[in-house]
Design an enzyme around this catalytic site. Sequence first.
Site, short mmCIF file in Angstrom:
data_model
loop_
_atom_site.label_atom_id
_atom_site.label_comp_id
_atom_site.label_asym_id
_atom_site.label_seq_id
_atom_site.Cartn_x
_atom_site.Cartn_y
_atom_site.Cartn_z
N GLU A 75 0.84 -1.20 0.00
CA GLU A 75 0.00 0.00 0.00
C GLU A 75 0.88 1.26 0.00
O GLU A 75 1.61 1.50 0.96
CB GLU A 75 -0.95 -0.01 1.21
CG GLU A 75 -1.98 1.08 1.11
CD GLU A 75 -3.09 0.97 2.15
OE1 GLU A 75 -3.44 -0.16 2.55
OE2 GLU A 75 -3.61 2.03 2.54
N LYS A 250 -8.12 -0.89 10.95
CA LYS A 250 -7.41 -1.32 9.72
C LYS A 250 -6.24 -0.37 9.46
O LYS A 250 -5.15 -0.78 9.09
CB LYS A 250 -8.39 -1.35 8.54
CG LYS A 250 -7.82 -1.97 7.28
CD LYS A 250 -7.07 -0.99 6.39
CE LYS A 250 -6.60 -1.65 5.10
NZ LYS A 250 -5.80 -0.74 4.27
N ASP A 266 4.15 -13.98 12.43
CA ASP A 266 2.90 -14.65 12.03
C ASP A 266 1.78 -13.60 12.03
O ASP A 266 1.23 -13.24 13.07
CB ASP A 266 2.62 -15.77 13.03
CG ASP A 266 1.36 -16.56 12.71
OD1 ASP A 266 0.49 -16.04 11.98
OD2 ASP A 266 1.24 -17.69 13.20
N HIS A 363 -3.31 11.01 0.74
CA HIS A 363 -3.13 9.56 0.77
C HIS A 363 -3.22 8.94 -0.63
O HIS A 363 -2.35 8.22 -1.07
CB HIS A 363 -4.30 9.08 1.63
CG HIS A 363 -4.23 7.71 2.19
ND1 HIS A 363 -3.66 7.45 3.40
CD2 HIS A 363 -4.72 6.55 1.72
CE1 HIS A 363 -3.81 6.16 3.65
NE2 HIS A 363 -4.44 5.60 2.65
C1 MEV Z 1 -6.47 3.06 4.42
O1 MEV Z 1 -5.63 1.97 4.15
C2 MEV Z 1 -6.56 3.29 5.91
C3 MEV Z 1 -7.58 4.36 6.34
O2 MEV Z 1 -8.85 4.05 5.81
C4 MEV Z 1 -7.59 4.34 7.85
C5 MEV Z 1 -8.68 5.20 8.46
O3 MEV Z 1 -9.71 5.45 7.81
O4 MEV Z 1 -8.49 5.57 9.64
C6 MEV Z 1 -7.20 5.72 5.80
#
Ligand code: MEV
Length: 377
Positions: A75, A250, A266, A363
């Site tokens: 990513e 995430k 792991d 991003h």
């Molecule tokens: C993208 O990989 C991760 C985000 O969606 C995390 C978030 O929304 O806090 C930008």
Amino acid sequence: MAGELPPSFRKMPAQRRREVLLQLYPQSDTEPTQDLDWADRLVENAFGWRPLPLGLVPDFPVNGKTYHLPLATEEPSVIAAASFSGRMLARHGGIRAEATPAILRGQLFLEGADFGRWPEVRVRIQDLAAEGLVSMSRRGGGLRKVEGEQLANGLTLLTFWVDVCDAQGANVVNTLLEGLVPKTEELLGGKRLMAILSNNSPERLGRAEFSIPIEHLARSGFSGPEMARRLCLASEAAQLSTDRAVTHNKGIMNGVTALALATGNDTRALEAAVHAYAARNGGYQPLSRYRSENGQLIGMLEMPLPLATVGGGTRSLPQSGLIWDILGITRATELMEVAAALGLAQNFAALMALCAEGIQSGHMKLHQRRLTGDEKP
Ligand code: MEV
């Protein structure tokens, strides 16, 4: 302390960056290779390797030290985001982090046992388990607790808490449990249904915290106090909306899993433990929180981090020698501290972007770079 990188490191071609790192951390010839034969020794029916880009978060500030963090991720925004937070927080005391000992639970399920005998055989079983862990005790770990219970379906469950020191602990605990089966069957009656570690790791925690003066949060036309207010609201949103909490977590795992992958840990054990912990009180909750206090924004994170510095895939995958030399970490608890700090930094960067200009413009510019082959934004 991490080796000093040239100020132009970020702008160098990737090949030159690699040369700089190899000069700073010269490799021994015992480095595992990416040969097919080596893959064949590691897994069944091997037919190749599946490499991921490996990038560096430089000068990441934790507990008064700086670390260079090798991350394996596909990513594009992950390394940029952690580097952004690392730089920003380094100017304000960095991130403070701590870790509990590396406790792994093991479960032994017996069918048809006489649970009434548990009080009288408990100490005997505990002693047997401690004996089975003498070499772990010599390293400072070993058995910490044993408990027995009868489950609603009549099964007897014995749970063993083991400090596995710097290992992930799966082999240690599974070997222990299987060794205990015959004697346990004899002492309690009944027969083994199964003996296996538990990936639930609520005692194996990393915690991280930072504080930053609110006026330094100004971004994209939003004042510092306004950004702090928005970040605290975003933190509440993750507590109130499960859909948001999952995405919030995430984002934390974007960094933590990338570090786990780079260090040959792991990732399935890690992710299972993390999401179970997030749901430990019934509802799924965010692993980090933010609040404003006395002119500071305070960010905090707590999460299970079953990460090892020895054993498993940690030293057997290609690049592992270089990766561990760059990290400069030998103790699992230190890796847990750094991983917790990284998770918090990753989350902070995501929330800053989300609550200021929005995720697409910053991003996602990096994603676009991947697709178009454009130069760095
Ligand atoms: C993208 O990989 C991760 C985000 O969606 C995390 C978030 O929304 O806090 C930008």
